[in-house]
Design a protein around this motif. Sequence first.
Motif, PDB file in Angstrom:
ATOM      1  N   GLU A  15     -23.648  28.588  -0.775  1.00  0.00           N
ATOM      2  CA  GLU A  15     -23.019  27.872   0.351  1.00  0.00           C
ATOM      3  C   GLU A  15     -21.499  28.022   0.232  1.00  0.00           C
ATOM      4  O   GLU A  15     -20.765  27.051   0.085  1.00  0.00           O
ATOM      5  N   TYR A  16     -21.008  29.257   0.317  1.00  0.00           N
ATOM      6  CA  TYR A  16     -19.602  29.545   0.044  1.00  0.00           C
ATOM      7  C   TYR A  16     -18.662  29.027   1.110  1.00  0.00           C
ATOM      8  O   TYR A  16     -17.566  28.593   0.798  1.00  0.00           O
ATOM      9  N   GLY A  17     -19.068  29.062   2.359  1.00  0.00           N
ATOM     10  CA  GLY A  17     -18.222  28.533   3.422  1.00  0.00           C
ATOM     11  C   GLY A  17     -17.951  27.056   3.217  1.00  0.00           C
ATOM     12  O   GLY A  17     -16.806  26.602   3.306  1.00  0.00           O
ATOM     13  N   GLN A  18     -19.002  26.291   2.908  1.00  0.00           N
ATOM     14  CA  GLN A  18     -18.846  24.857   2.648  1.00  0.00           C
ATOM     15  C   GLN A  18     -18.016  24.625   1.395  1.00  0.00           C
ATOM     16  O   GLN A  18     -17.143  23.752   1.370  1.00  0.00           O
ATOM     17  N   LEU A  19     -18.288  25.389   0.343  1.00  0.00           N
ATOM     18  CA  LEU A  19     -17.548  25.236  -0.904  1.00  0.00           C
ATOM     19  C   LEU A  19     -16.060  25.493  -0.694  1.00  0.00           C
ATOM     20  O   LEU A  19     -15.225  24.687  -1.099  1.00  0.00           O
ATOM     21  N   CYS A  20     -15.736  26.608  -0.056  1.00  0.00           N
ATOM     22  CA  CYS A  20     -14.327  26.957   0.153  1.00  0.00           C
ATOM     23  C   CYS A  20     -13.611  25.922   1.000  1.00  0.00           C
ATOM     24  O   CYS A  20     -12.492  25.506   0.679  1.00  0.00           O
ATOM     25  N   ALA A  21     -14.242  25.479   2.069  1.00  0.00           N
ATOM     26  CA  ALA A  21     -13.624  24.475   2.935  1.00  0.00           C
ATOM     27  C   ALA A  21     -13.374  23.182   2.173  1.00  0.00           C
ATOM     28  O   ALA A  21     -12.285  22.605   2.250  1.00  0.00           O
ATOM     29  N   ARG A  22     -14.371  22.734   1.433  1.00  0.00           N
ATOM     30  CA  ARG A  22     -14.228  21.473   0.701  1.00  0.00           C
ATOM     31  C   ARG A  22     -13.185  21.573  -0.412  1.00  0.00           C
ATOM     32  O   ARG A  22     -12.329  20.713  -0.551  1.00  0.00           O
ATOM     33  N   VAL A  23     -13.263  22.625  -1.209  1.00  0.00           N
ATOM     34  CA  VAL A  23     -12.320  22.784  -2.325  1.00  0.00           C
ATOM     35  C   VAL A  23     -10.898  22.934  -1.804  1.00  0.00           C
ATOM     36  O   VAL A  23      -9.972  22.291  -2.313  1.00  0.00           O
ATOM     37  N   ASN A  24     -10.700  23.755  -0.799  1.00  0.00           N
ATOM     38  CA  ASN A  24      -9.352  23.937  -0.257  1.00  0.00           C
ATOM     39  C   ASN A  24      -8.820  22.646   0.356  1.00  0.00           C
ATOM     40  O   ASN A  24      -7.637  22.329   0.226  1.00  0.00           O
ATOM     41  N   ASN A  25      -9.698  21.861   0.987  1.00  0.00           N
ATOM     42  CA  ASN A  25      -9.294  20.580   1.561  1.00  0.00           C
ATOM     43  C   ASN A  25      -8.912  19.576   0.462  1.00  0.00           C
ATOM     44  O   ASN A  25      -7.858  18.942   0.534  1.00  0.00           O
ATOM     45  N   VAL A  26      -9.755  19.446  -0.546  1.00  0.00           N
ATOM     46  CA  VAL A  26      -9.467  18.520  -1.648  1.00  0.00           C
ATOM     47  C   VAL A  26      -8.202  18.954  -2.381  1.00  0.00           C
ATOM     48  O   VAL A  26      -7.355  18.128  -2.740  1.00  0.00           O
ATOM     49  N   ASN A  27      -8.038  20.251  -2.584  1.00  0.00           N
ATOM     50  CA  ASN A  27      -6.852  20.751  -3.278  1.00  0.00           C
ATOM     51  C   ASN A  27      -5.574  20.444  -2.491  1.00  0.00           C
ATOM     52  O   ASN A  27      -4.559  20.059  -3.068  1.00  0.00           O
TER      53      ASN A  27
END
Length: 106
Positions: A15-27
Amino acid sequence: QWYNAEYGSSGINAEYGQLCARVNNVNSKSGPFHLLLIPGQMIGDNVESWLSLRDGSYKLDVPTYILGATNQTNSPYFSHIIDGEVTENVTYLGRRGSIRRQMACL
C-alpha cells in the motif's frame, strides 16, 4: 531542540500510495524524522505496486529502510538490488537487517 527522530511502520503489503501520503504528511507536521523503518511484509500480493515503488512512482521524504523479504515468494523481487538501494530514499537492509559493503582503499 529535539524532535522525534524515528518513525516506524509494520508491514504494509504494497500500500505504497497510502504509506507515502501518510509518512510525508506526518513528517511535514511533526518532523523532521531521520528515518522510517519498515519490518514485515513489504510486497504482499501486489507485485505491480512494488515495481512502481522501485521505478520511482512513489516518493518518500524520509530515508526509509526495509527489513525483509519475509517470505520466499517475495525474495526474487529483492534480488536486483545493489548495495541496498531500491529507489531514492528507500534502502533494503536484507533479511537480517544489514547490508554488507566492500570498500577498496587506493
